[in-house]
Write a protein that holds these residues in place. Structure first.
Motif, mmCIF file in Angstrom:
data_model
loop_
_atom_site.group_PDB
_atom_site.id
_atom_site.type_symbol
_atom_site.label_atom_id
_atom_site.label_comp_id
_atom_site.label_asym_id
_atom_site.label_seq_id
_atom_site.Cartn_x
_atom_site.Cartn_y
_atom_site.Cartn_z
ATOM 1 N N GLY A 39 26.206 69.929 36.170
ATOM 2 C CA GLY A 39 25.605 70.817 35.289
ATOM 3 C C GLY A 39 24.922 70.243 34.179
ATOM 4 N N TYR A 40 24.092 71.105 33.347
ATOM 5 C CA TYR A 40 23.345 70.499 32.274
ATOM 6 C C TYR A 40 23.332 71.613 31.125
ATOM 7 C CZ TYR A 40 19.074 69.191 29.610
ATOM 8 O OH TYR A 40 18.181 68.789 28.995
ATOM 9 N N GLN A 41 23.480 71.018 29.990
ATOM 10 C CA GLN A 41 23.099 71.961 28.700
ATOM 11 C C GLN A 41 22.846 70.894 27.594
ATOM 12 O OE1 GLN A 41 26.154 74.644 27.664
ATOM 13 N NE2 GLN A 41 24.814 75.465 26.238
ATOM 14 N N ARG A 42 21.788 71.509 26.942
ATOM 15 C CA ARG A 42 21.306 70.685 25.851
ATOM 16 C C ARG A 42 21.693 71.577 24.406
ATOM 17 N NH1 ARG A 42 15.504 68.161 25.982
ATOM 18 N NH2 ARG A 42 15.533 66.599 24.418
ATOM 19 N N THR A 43 22.000 70.904 23.580
ATOM 20 C CA THR A 43 22.554 71.264 22.204
ATOM 21 C C THR A 43 22.345 70.440 21.102
ATOM 22 O OG1 THR A 43 24.530 72.346 21.209
ATOM 23 C CG2 THR A 43 24.852 70.432 22.281
ATOM 24 N N ASN A 44 22.422 70.916 19.940
ATOM 25 C CA ASN A 44 22.072 70.136 18.656
ATOM 26 C C ASN A 44 23.577 69.923 18.089
ATOM 27 O OD1 ASN A 44 19.017 71.643 17.874
ATOM 28 N ND2 ASN A 44 19.257 69.682 18.773
ATOM 29 N N ILE A 56 23.706 67.171 27.803
ATOM 30 C CA ILE A 56 25.206 67.084 28.460
ATOM 31 C C ILE A 56 25.112 67.246 29.754
ATOM 32 C CG2 ILE A 56 27.550 67.669 28.349
ATOM 33 C CD1 ILE A 56 26.962 68.962 25.535
ATOM 34 N N PHE A 57 25.500 66.304 30.648
ATOM 35 C CA PHE A 57 25.638 66.207 32.025
ATOM 36 C C PHE A 57 27.093 66.340 32.570
ATOM 37 C CE2 PHE A 57 21.514 64.667 31.154
ATOM 38 C CZ PHE A 57 20.522 65.206 31.929
ATOM 39 N N TYR A 58 27.601 67.407 33.373
ATOM 40 C CA TYR A 58 28.889 67.404 33.682
ATOM 41 C C TYR A 58 29.158 67.784 35.060
ATOM 42 C CZ TYR A 58 27.417 72.207 32.514
ATOM 43 O OH TYR A 58 26.654 73.512 32.689
#
Length: 395
Positions: A39-44, A56-58
């Motif tokens: 999975g992938y998510q981008r955050t500040n 974030i790779f999970y």
């Protein structure tokens, strides 16, 4: 009729040649071998006036209909500027094998934080990051505003400052020559005292400018560590809340990012393992009796600006004092430890060493997984993978 055949054969050869060149320029996509989807998510993450961009790779349970591109347009423009290449040649809209917003695998997963090389970008080691995530690790790749090629705050890009990783050719050659001499001297040291004296001289004469930027990266990494509990609790909303094992935190990085990984493991009790890929260690990072596990991977065939250098065993005194491990990747140049390893055409421009790029990728992936499995999960041990020489120090 013969003339038509000649024309047809010429067209086939031209098209074949173009496809061959494109294949050499376009890197192979990551092919993770672990049991999980990624999975992938981008955050500040923010703290006061400081902020960082985190990808974030999970481990994930399902695919979604959205995937991040290999090299989006804004990053491609910065890469083209750095390497003096056409922007169109750098842009790569192929999807990475990671799924935006996918549901995370339930459980408590070790956290690994990745720092890229000086003047590079967070996605520069997608093969290693995605492999680790497929093996059940929460991997966070940091973009440093003003230092990375591009960092995003929401949708707004912050580009690399002009004074970061920008050297006139004659200055670059002088610095690289001094570094090569320093690596040879570090390899000859016989104690931590000798290593410290030798490295201090090298820092002053060859790393002065970038070492002045080091604290900014350390502060950014402290911010990430400080915000991990908020990611775990859901106070910062992401798809990974409740799945982080905050008692098992590791670091890895390339070059300058490798130095950061070593520093965080030396200086922050929250970190328990670090893997440095062809990176130095700075004297101010060294702690007395550090409790973490350390590993240093080196290339021995770098050739930049006509300056040959060999990083093998330069951190041996640190590895000995910490019962750490060292791996030399025979025939690897500095950029073989990044995704540029996949563009075999770059061998002709001395950016990559003679090592087989597929073996390099496979061996580096295996070494990282073995190291973090042994240190963060207490599973198995390091082995001498193909194309490497391994030294496991024990007191």
């Amino acid at each position: 009729m013969k003339q038509l055949w000649f024309i047809a054969i010429s067209i086939i050869l031209i098209v074949g040649g173009v496809l061959l060149i494109l294949n050499m320029l376009q890197p192979a996509l990551p092919a993770p071998s672990g049991p999980h989807l990624v999975g992938y998510q981008r955050t500040n993450l923010e703290q006061g006036d400081r902020w960082v961009d985190v990808q974030i790779f999970y481990p994930a349970t399902e695919k979604t209909d959205q995937q991040p591109p290999v090299m989006p347009k804004t990053l491609a423009a910065q890469m083209a500027k750095s390497f003096g290449a056409p922007e169109a040649a750098m842009q790569d809209d192929r999807p990475l094998p990671a799924y935006i917003g996918a549901k995370a695998v339930a459980g408590s997963h070790p956290v690994i934080i990745f720092n890229h090389g000086h003047g590079m970008y967070a996605g520069q080691n997608s093969h290693q990051v995605i492999e680790l995530a497929s093996q059940g690790y929460m991997v966070m790749a940091i973009s440093h505003p003003g230092h990375s090629l591009v960092a995003f705050r929401g949708d707004e890009p912050t580009l690399k400052s002009e004074d970061v990783a920008n050297y006139p050719p004659e200055v670059a050659k002088t610095l690289l020559t001094r570094q090569a001499e320093g690596y040879d001297a570090l390899r000859r040291t016989n104690s931590m005292d000798e290593w410290t004296t030798t490295m201090h001289a090298l820092e002053t004469e060859a790393f002065g400018e970038i070492s002045g930027q080091f604290q900014d990266w350390i502060d950014n990494n402290k911010l990430v560590l400080d915000q991990l509990p908020a990611l775990q609790s859901g106070a910062i909303s992401t798809t990974i809340s409740g799945t982080l094992d905050l008692d098992k935190i590791g670091y890895f990085g390339h070059s300058f990012g490798g130095a950061v990984a070593t520093h965080m493991n030396m200086q922050d009790d929250r970190v328990s393992a670090s893997f440095s890929m062809d990176g130095p260690a700075f004297t101010w990072s060294i702690a007395e009796n550090p409790a973490g596990a350390f590993c240093f991977a080196y290339g021995n065939a770098n050739d930049q600006a006509g300056v040959k250098s060999d990083m093998s065993w330069v951190n041996q005194q640190i590895a000995k004092s910490t019962n750490g491990c060292e791996l030399v990747f025979d025939g690897a140049a500095h950029m073989n430890f990044s995704d540029l390893n996949e563009i075999s055409f770059l061998k002709f421009f001395d950016m990559l060493g003679p090592v087989d790029y597929q073996m390099m990728r496979s061996s580096l992936n295996q070494s990282l997984v073995e190291f973090f499995n042994s240190t963060l999960r207490n599973q198995g041990e390091m082995t001498q993978v193909e194309g490497t020489e391994l030294m496991q120090h024990k007191s």
